[in-house]
Design a protein around this motif. Structure first.
Motif, PDB file in Angstrom:
ATOM      1  N   SER A  22      -1.556   7.821 -18.078  1.00 22.64           N
ATOM      2  CA  SER A  22      -2.351   7.155 -19.116  1.00 22.64           C
ATOM      3  C   SER A  22      -1.535   6.883 -20.372  1.00 22.64           C
ATOM      4  O   SER A  22      -1.935   6.108 -21.214  1.00 22.64           O
ATOM      5  N   TRP A  54       5.365  -3.655   2.959  1.00 16.22           N
ATOM      6  CA  TRP A  54       5.185  -2.913   1.706  1.00 16.22           C
ATOM      7  C   TRP A  54       4.392  -3.705   0.680  1.00 16.22           C
ATOM      8  O   TRP A  54       4.746  -3.757  -0.489  1.00 16.22           O
ATOM      9  N   LEU A  96       5.558  -3.661  -7.079  1.00 15.64           N
ATOM     10  CA  LEU A  96       4.315  -2.968  -6.759  1.00 15.64           C
ATOM     11  C   LEU A  96       4.511  -1.459  -6.902  1.00 15.64           C
ATOM     12  O   LEU A  96       3.677  -0.771  -7.492  1.00 15.64           O
ATOM     13  N   GLY A  99      -0.315  -0.897  -2.349  1.00 20.15           N
ATOM     14  CA  GLY A  99      -0.013   0.326  -3.081  1.00 20.15           C
ATOM     15  C   GLY A  99      -1.277   0.910  -3.676  1.00 20.15           C
ATOM     16  O   GLY A  99      -2.380   0.407  -3.441  1.00 20.15           O
ATOM     17  N   VAL A 100      -1.119   1.978  -4.422  1.00 15.61           N
ATOM     18  CA  VAL A 100      -2.261   2.645  -5.042  1.00 15.61           C
ATOM     19  C   VAL A 100      -2.093   2.590  -6.539  1.00 15.61           C
ATOM     20  O   VAL A 100      -1.036   2.925  -7.055  1.00 15.61           O
ATOM     21  N   GLU A 101      -3.127   2.167  -7.235  1.00 17.03           N
ATOM     22  CA  GLU A 101      -3.034   2.055  -8.671  1.00 17.03           C
ATOM     23  C   GLU A 101      -3.985   3.039  -9.314  1.00 17.03           C
ATOM     24  O   GLU A 101      -5.024   3.360  -8.753  1.00 17.03           O
ATOM     25  N   ASN A 102      -3.630   3.475 -10.503  1.00 16.76           N
ATOM     26  CA  ASN A 102      -4.438   4.401 -11.291  1.00 16.76           C
ATOM     27  C   ASN A 102      -4.462   5.792 -10.673  1.00 16.76           C
ATOM     28  O   ASN A 102      -3.704   6.086  -9.749  1.00 16.76           O
ATOM     29  N   ARG A 103      -5.380   6.617 -11.177  1.00 19.97           N
ATOM     30  CA  ARG A 103      -5.334   8.034 -10.826  1.00 19.97           C
ATOM     31  C   ARG A 103      -6.747   8.540 -10.612  1.00 19.97           C
ATOM     32  O   ARG A 103      -7.697   8.010 -11.185  1.00 19.97           O
ATOM     33  N   VAL A 144      -4.104  -1.596  -4.219  1.00 17.44           N
ATOM     34  CA  VAL A 144      -3.802  -2.903  -4.823  1.00 17.44           C
ATOM     35  C   VAL A 144      -2.794  -3.666  -3.987  1.00 17.44           C
ATOM     36  O   VAL A 144      -1.904  -3.078  -3.393  1.00 17.44           O
ATOM     37  N   PRO A 145      -2.944  -4.986  -3.958  1.00 19.98           N
ATOM     38  CA  PRO A 145      -1.956  -5.818  -3.287  1.00 19.98           C
ATOM     39  C   PRO A 145      -0.798  -6.129  -4.233  1.00 19.98           C
ATOM     40  O   PRO A 145      -0.865  -5.801  -5.414  1.00 19.98           O
ATOM     41  N   ASN A 146       0.228  -6.767  -3.694  1.00 25.95           N
ATOM     42  CA  ASN A 146       1.486  -6.845  -4.433  1.00 25.95           C
ATOM     43  C   ASN A 146       1.602  -7.954  -5.469  1.00 25.95           C
ATOM     44  O   ASN A 146       2.571  -7.994  -6.194  1.00 25.95           O
ATOM     45  N   SER A 152       0.825   3.006 -13.457  1.00 26.73           N
ATOM     46  CA  SER A 152      -0.618   3.018 -13.712  1.00 26.73           C
ATOM     47  C   SER A 152      -1.201   4.415 -13.558  1.00 26.73           C
ATOM     48  O   SER A 152      -2.323   4.684 -13.960  1.00 26.73           O
ATOM     49  N   TYR A 153      -0.429   5.315 -12.969  1.00 29.31           N
ATOM     50  CA  TYR A 153      -0.908   6.695 -12.817  1.00 29.31           C
ATOM     51  C   TYR A 153      -0.964   7.400 -14.164  1.00 29.31           C
ATOM     52  O   TYR A 153      -1.804   8.251 -14.389  1.00 29.31           O
ATOM     53  N   ARG A 157       4.562  -0.557 -10.584  1.00 29.84           N
ATOM     54  CA  ARG A 157       3.217  -0.620 -11.177  1.00 29.84           C
ATOM     55  C   ARG A 157       2.359   0.554 -10.722  1.00 29.84           C
ATOM     56  O   ARG A 157       1.564   1.099 -11.481  1.00 29.84           O
ATOM     57  N   ASN A 158       2.497   0.913  -9.438  1.00 35.15           N
ATOM     58  CA  ASN A 158       1.692   2.010  -8.912  1.00 35.15           C
ATOM     59  C   ASN A 158       1.979   3.299  -9.660  1.00 35.15           C
ATOM     60  O   ASN A 158       1.072   4.024 -10.036  1.00 35.15           O
TER      61      ASN A 158
END
Ligand code: SF4
Ligand code: SF4
Ligand code: SF4
Ligand code: FES
Ligand code: FES
Lengths: 778, 173
Positions: free
Chosen positions: B72, A165, B62, A168-172, A179-181, B69-70, B65-66
Motif C-alpha cells: 500500500s 505469462w 505484469l 497475474g494477481v493484483e492487490n492484497r 489481472v491480465p497483462n 500493487s501488493y 505491477r503485481n
C-alpha cells in the motif's frame, strides 16, 4: 525413487518415495478435495481444502504438498477434517456471489460440489460482499471478479503451461484479483494480449473465467457432450463438443475437454476450443446448387443435383474416357471418405487423375521409411522422450498441441530439446541448444550433424535416443537424406509435420495420381489388384489437371478443397470443364461449379482421421445441419446416380449375414439382436447401410498396408497407431512431389479457407492485431 | 542488460540500480527496493518506471505491477509534494487520530488519496507507523510529527507551505 509404504485411512498404500500424498491417494481411489492443486503445475498450497491429519504432526497438513515416506499414517476423513474443510469453504463463500443459477459453471463447479459436500450453508460473516463488475479481457475471455477463489490455476497454466505469462494477481488480501497483462485506464490490467487458448477458462474450478462463445448460453446438463477430433490443424486434439437442439438441426455451443481422455489431456488451442462456429455460419450451404440456363447457381433438390452430376460424369467417362475426368480430394474429410473418393475415382470414373492440396511431402516420407517399421513417433510419446530435435517450422503457431507437448516434457522431465531453424521461434525458450540454419539450408542438416563440428551436432550425436520432428522444409531427396541419417543410428524415430486435420490421412488413403492407399504404386497395385477397372498408368497431378496447356478436363470433382485460389491456377483451364464441388461454403472454387453439394463438416459425421504423427482417432458425429450430407454419403449417392452397383464401392451387408433388424417374433424374437451382440464382440458388426463409413474402414484395414488397427482401443475412443508403408519396397514416387507442396502456414487463429468462416477466431485475431498495434505504438 | 541506455532515472539512481541487480542470487529480488527508490525519485510508479524496472530485471510489466500493487505504500498516481500520512491504527485512533484526520481534510479540502490543486499536499490514512508511544502520529514524507491535536494542523501545513516557498518552485515530480 524406491517404493515406500504408508497408511491412509487404515489402508496400506505403496508409492514411490516423494510422491505427493494427494496423487498417491487419487491413484488408490481416495479423493482428497483440492482447489489450487492441479496435476503438472507448480504447487501453490493456497486453498487449504486438502487438509489431512498426519500422525505425530501437531497441525493438519496440506496433502498437495506432503510427500510420502515410509511408515507415515494419514487420516483423510474425520469430523475434525470435515470441520476444517467446511470452514475453508465458508471463508471462500464469504465474498462469493450467490449467482449459481445464472453462472456458467453451475452444475460443473468445484466450489458448488464442495459446498454441497461440506455444508457451510450458513455464514457467520455479516460484512457486505464486495461487488466488482465483470470484465471482458478479450473476445474469448471474460472475468467475473467476485466469483474468483484465487486458486491461481489460471495464472500457472498460462505461465508454466502455455509459456505466455499473461495473467497475474493484483492487490492484497480480500482485494486480490486476477489481472491480465495489458493495463487499462486505472493501472489495473483489463485486456489480454496472449495466445487466447482458453486454457485458463477451462482450468478455472469456478465460474470466474468464462468464454465469450459460451457464456450465458446454456447449462451443462442441457447439452449432449460428444468427444470428437478437432477439425483444424494436423495434431488431432480430442475435443468435447457441447451440443444443443436448435431449429435447423443442432447447434454446437461449446468446445472443451470435458473428459480429458484424449492424448491432449486438457490442452486445446483457440481453434479447437472456439473454432467450431463455422458450422452455424450464415453462409453455410444447406441445399444443392445447380447452374441454370442463365448461367447462375440456383438451389436444387438433391435428386436433381445428383441426377445432373451423375449423368454428366457418366457421359464424359463413356464418351471421352476416364482420363479426361479429374478428382481433387480434401485435407479435412475422414479416411473413409478419402479412401472411398479414390476408389470411386479409380473404379467408377476409371481415372488416376486424383490428387489433393499437398501441404507436405508424405509420399517421400513413406518412401524413405519403407521397410523400416517402428520408426515413427506418435504425439503421445513426445512428452516422455528424453531428447527431441525440432527442425524448421514454428509449432507454437502451426502445431499448438505439439508445442504444448514439447514444453510439458521440458518442464516436467527436463527433456533435452534441440532446435534447428532459419528464424527465431518461441520454443527456443525451452531449448537446450539452438542452431541457426540458412533459409533453404535444411537439406544439408544430415551432413552438418554427421560432421560433428559444432556443439549442437556433438550434443545430438551423443544422444542415445532421439525423436526428430521436421516439416515441409524437407521435401523429396531432403526427406530421404534426413531419414537415411536417422536410420543409420539405432534409436532415432521421426515425426513429419503437415497441415490440416487429415492431410496425413489424405496421403495415406492414396489421393495421389500414382499412388494407391498406403503408398502402393498404381503400376504395381498389389492388394488393390482386386479393384475393377483400375487404370494402369499414373494420372495427372493437381496443377496438371488445372493447367490450360493440358487442354482442360471434361469433368472435375472437387471435394472439400479450394484449389482455384492457388497461385498457379488459370481459371481459363476450367472453361469447358463440368465442375462438381462438395463443400460447406460457396468457396471461390464452388462459385465456379455447375453442381454444388452442401457437405457436412467433420463435426457432423463419423469416421476416422489420422494426425500428422500417424495417430488415428475416431471422429464422432456431434451436431447436425439440416440439408448437408457427409461427403461419404454424397459419393455413394453419386455412384448410385451413375447407375453403379454401390455394393462394389462400399462393402456393406456382405456375406451370409441376414439381420432382421429386430422384427422377428415368437420363438426367434431377439435372435438378431443376440447375433448382433456376438458379431460386435468379435469386431464383426454387420454393416447394414451403404452409408456406413465403418464398412469402408473394414476394407481399409484389409487392404491398406500400415492400417492394421487396434480396434478395441479405437472403439473405446482412444488414439491408435498407424504406420506409413511398413513393408513396401521403396518405389513410391508421387510424381514431382516437391513442387506440388504448398504449406498452409496457418497461425493460432487462422485455418485456411475454413478459418474465414470461424467468426469467433476472426474476432480474436482482430483483437490480437489491435493489441500488437497498440503495444508497438507505445 | 546491466545498464539501460536511456534511463528515466537520475544518473545516481541508475548507477545504484545497476549495482543493486547484481547483489542478489536472482535479479528479481531487487524489485521491491527498486520500486521504493524509484517512487522516492519520481514521486509515483508511472508506466515508464514500471517499464524500465521490468526491463532491468528481465520481468514482465505484469510481474512488476503485481508486486507493486501488493504494497500500500507504493502508488501509481502522483502524490502531493508533501504526502501526509495519518496513522489511524489502534493507539492513534484511541488518542484522537480521526479528529486529526478530519481536520486535515477540512483544511486541505481533499478526500483520501486526494491531492491539493497546487500539488503541494496529499492525504492518506495509514497503518501503524511505529510511533504508538507518542500517539497520535503522522508522517509527512519521511518526517514524523507526534502527540498531535487538531489545533496543531494549520501550523504544520503553514510550516510546509513556507518550506516549499523557500525551496522555490523546484518541482518534486
Ligand atoms: S487464453 Fe491462454 S494464453 Fe490467454 S490468458 Fe488464458 S491461458 Fe493465457
Ligand atoms: S479466475 Fe478461476 S482459476 Fe483463476 S484464480 Fe480465480 S478461481 Fe482460480
Ligand atoms: S492444436 Fe491443432 S488439433 Fe489441437 S485444438 Fe489446436 S488446431 Fe485443433
Ligand atoms: S489443494 Fe492443497 S492447499 Fe489447495
Ligand atoms: S498506532 Fe499509530 S503509530 Fe502505532
Amino acid at each position: 525413487m524406491p517404493d515406500v509404504t504408508f497408511t491412509v485411512d487404515g489402508k496400506k498404500l505403496t508409492a514411490p518415495a516423494g510422491t505427493l500424498l494427494i496423487e498417491a491417494c487419487r491413484k488408490a481411489g481416495i479423493e482428497i478435495p483440492s482447489f489450487c492443486y492441479y496435476p503438472g503445475l507448480s504447487l501453490q498450497a493456497a486453498c487449504r481444502m486438502c487438509l489431512v491429519r498426519q500422525e505425530k504432526v501437531p497441525k493438519l497438513q496440506t496433502a498437495c504438498t506432503t510427500t510420502v515416506a515410509e511408515g507415515q499414517i494419514f487420516t483423510t476423513e474425520s469430523p475434525e477434517i470435515t470441520q476444517a474443510r467446511k470452514a475453508m469453504t465458508e471463508l471462500l463463500l464469504g465474498n462469493h456471489p450467490l449467482d449459481c443459477p445464472v453462472c456458467d459453471a453451475g452444475g460443473e463447479c468445484e466450489l458448488q460440489d464442495m459446498t454441497f459436500k461440506y455444508g457451510a450453508g450458513e455464514s457467520l460473516y455479516a460484512e457486505t460482499k464486495q461487488h466488482r463488475n465483470e470484465q471482458q479481457w478479450s473476445p474469448a475471455v471474460f472475468y467475473d471478479r467476485p466469483r474468483c477463489i484465487l486458486c491461481y490455476r489460471c495464472v500457472r497454466v498460462c505461465g508454466e503451461g502455455m509459456d505466455v505469462w499473461a495473467l497475474g494477481v493484483e492487490n492484497r488480501g480480500v482485494h486480490s484479483v486476477i489481472v491480465p497483462n495489458v493495463p487499462g485506464e486505472n493501472g489495473g490490467g483489463d485486456q489480454l494480449d496472449c495466445e487466447e487458448c482458453g486454457m485458463c477458462i477451462d482450468i478455472c474450478p469456478v465460474g470466474a473465467l468464462t468464454s465469450g462463445s459460451y457464456r450465458y448460453k446454456t447449462r451443462p446438463w442441457e447439452m449432449n457432450h460428444v468427444s470428437t477430433v478437432c477439425t483444424h490443424c494436423a495434431d488431432g486434439c480430442k475435443v468435447t463438443l457441447g451440443v444443443r437442439q436448435s431449429n435447423n438441426g443442432s447447434e454446437i455451443v461449446r468446445g472443451d475437454n470435458r473428459d480429458k481422455s484424449g492424448m491432449n489431456g486438457d490442452f486445446l488451442c483457440a481453434k479447437g476450443r472456439f473454432g467450431f462456429d463455422f458450422v452455424n455460419h450464415p453462409e453455410r450451404l444447406t441445399t444443392p446448387l445447380l447452374r441454370n440456363a442463365a448461367g447462375e447457381l440456383e438451389p436444387a433438390t438433391w435428386e436433381d443435383a445428383l441426377r445432373v452430376a451423375g449423368a454428366r460424369l457418366k457421359e464424359v467417362r463413356d464418351s471421352r474416357g476416364g482420363a479426361t475426368i479429374g478428382v481433387i480430394g480434401s485435407n479435412r474429410t475422414t479416411n473413409e471418405e478419402n479412401y472411398l473418393l479414390q476408389k470411386f475415382a479409380r473404379t467408377v470414373l476409371a481415372t488416376n487423375n486424383i490428387d489433393h492440396e499437398r501441404t507436405t511431402d508424405y509420399a517421400a516420407f513413406a518412401c524413405a521409411l519403407a521397410g523400416h517399421p517402428g520408426k515413427t513417433a506418435g504425439l503421445r510419446e513426445i512428452p516422455s522422450a528424453p531428447a527431441i530435435l525440432l527442425v524448421g517450422g514454428n509449432p507454437t503457431d502451426e502445431h499448438p498441441f505439439l508445442a504444448w507437448q514439447l514444453r510439458t516434457n521440458v518442464r516436467l522431465n527436463k527433456a533435452r530439446l534441440y532446435i534447428a531453424n532459419s528464424r527465431p521461434i518461441k520454443l527456443e525458450r525451452q531449448a537446450k541448444l539452438t542452431q541457426e540454419l540458412p533459409p533453404g539450408g535444411y537439406w544439408r542438416l544430415a551432413a552438418f550433424l554427421d560432421a560433428g563440428q559444432s556443439d549442437f551436432s556433438k550434443a545430438i550425436l551423443a544422444e542415445e535416443s532421439l525423436i526428430v520432428i521436421f516439416g515441409e522444409e524437407f521435401r523429396g531427396p531432403a526427406v530421404e537424406s534426413l531419414i537415411a541419417w536417422g536410420l543409420k543410428r539405432a534409436n532415432v524415430r521421426f515425426a513429419y509435420l503437415g497441415d490440416h486435420a487429415n492431410s496425413h490421412g489424405a496421403a495415406d488413403m492414396g489421393l495421389f495420381p500414382d499412388l494407391l492407399p498406403g503408398y502402393v504404386p498404381v503400376t504395381a497395385p498389389g492388394p488393390f489388384a482386386e479393384y475393377p477397372n483400375l487404370p494402369a498408368a499414373p494420372g495427372k497431378t493437381l496443377p496438371q489437371m488445372l493447367d490450360v496447356a493440358n487442354g482442360g478436363l471434361g469433368a472435375l470433382l472437387v471435394v472439400g478443397a479450394n484449389p482455384v485460389t492457388r497461385r498457379e491456377v488459370d481459371l481459363a483451364a476450367l472453361q469447358n470443364t463440368f465442375l462438381i464441388v462438395q463443400d460447406l461454403f460457396l468457396t471461390e472454387t464452388a462459385a465456379l461449379a455447375h453442381v454444388v453439394f452442401p457437405a457436412a463438416s467433420l463435426y457432423e459425421k463419423s469416421g476416422t482421421v489420422t494426425n500428422t504423427f500417424g495417430d488415428l482417432q475416431m471422429v464422432r458425429k456431434a451436431s447436425d445441419r439440416a440439408g448437408a450430407k457427409p461427403d461419404f454419403e454424397i459419393l455413394v449417392r453419386l455412384a448410385g446416380a451413375m447407375g453403379e452397383e454401390v455394393k462394389k464401392l462400399v462393402p456393406f451387408g456382405r456375406g451370409a449375414m441376414t439381420a432382421d433388424l429386430g422384427q422377428s417374433r415368437g420363438a426367434q424374437a431377439g435372435e438378431a439382436d443376440r447375433h448382433a451382440v456376438w458379431l460386435e464382440a468379435n469386431g464383426l458388426e454387420p454393416r447394414l447401410s451403404p452409408f456406413d463409413p465403418f464398412a469402408v474402414l473394414d476394407e481399409i484395414e484389409r487392404l491398406v498396408p500400415g492400417y492394421k488397427l487396434d480396434r478395441m482401443n479405437l472403439m473405446t475412443g482412444n488414439d491408435v497407431r498407424t504406420e506409413v508403408a511398413p513393408t513396401q519396397p521403396a518405389t513410391a514416387s508421387a510424381i514431382g512431389g516437391e513442387d506440388l507442396i504448398v504449406p498452409a502456414h496457418d497461425t493460432l487463429f487462422t485455418s485456411s479457407t475454413l478459418g474465414r468462416y470461424c467468426s469467433g477466431l476472426n474476432e480474436i485475431e482482430a483483437h490480437q492485431t489491435r493489441e500488437h498495434a497498440e503495444a508497438a505504438a507505445d | 542488460m546491466s545498464t539501460e541506455t536511456i534511463s528515466i532515472f537520475s544518473p545516481e539512481l541508475a548507477t545504484r540500480f545497476d549495482a543493486l541487480v547484481t547483489k542478489y542470487p536472482v535479479k528479481r529480488s531487487a524489485l521491491v527496493p527498486m520500486l521504493l527508490y524509484a517512487q522516492d525519485e519520481i514521486g509515483y510508479l508511472s508506466d515508464a518506471v514500471i517499464t524500465e524496472i521490468a526491463h532491468r530485471l528481465g520481468l514482465t510489466e505484469l510481474d512488476v505491477r503485481n508486486v507493486a500493487s501488493y504494497y500500500s505504500m507504493l502508488r501509481f498516481k502522483p502524490a502531493g509534494r508533501y504526502n501526509i500520512q495519518v496513522c489511524t491504527n489502534i493507539c492513534c485512533m484511541l488518542r484522537g487520530a480521526y479528529d486529526l484526520y478530519e481536520r486535515f481534510r477540512e483544511e486541505l479540502n481533499i478526500g483520501p488519496h486526494g491531492a491539493t490543486a497546487d500539488g503541494l499536499f496529499s492525504l492518506e490514512e495509514v497503518e501503524c507507523i511505529g510511533a504508538c508511544s507518542w500517539a497520535p502520529a503522522i508522517q509527512v514524507n519521511y518526517d514524523f510529527h507526534d502527540e498531535l491535536t487538531p489545533d496543531l494542523v494549520p501550523g504544520i501545513l503553514a510550516d510546509y507551505r513556507g518550506r516549499a516557498q523557500a525551496e522555490g518552485s523546484k518541482n518534486h515530480a
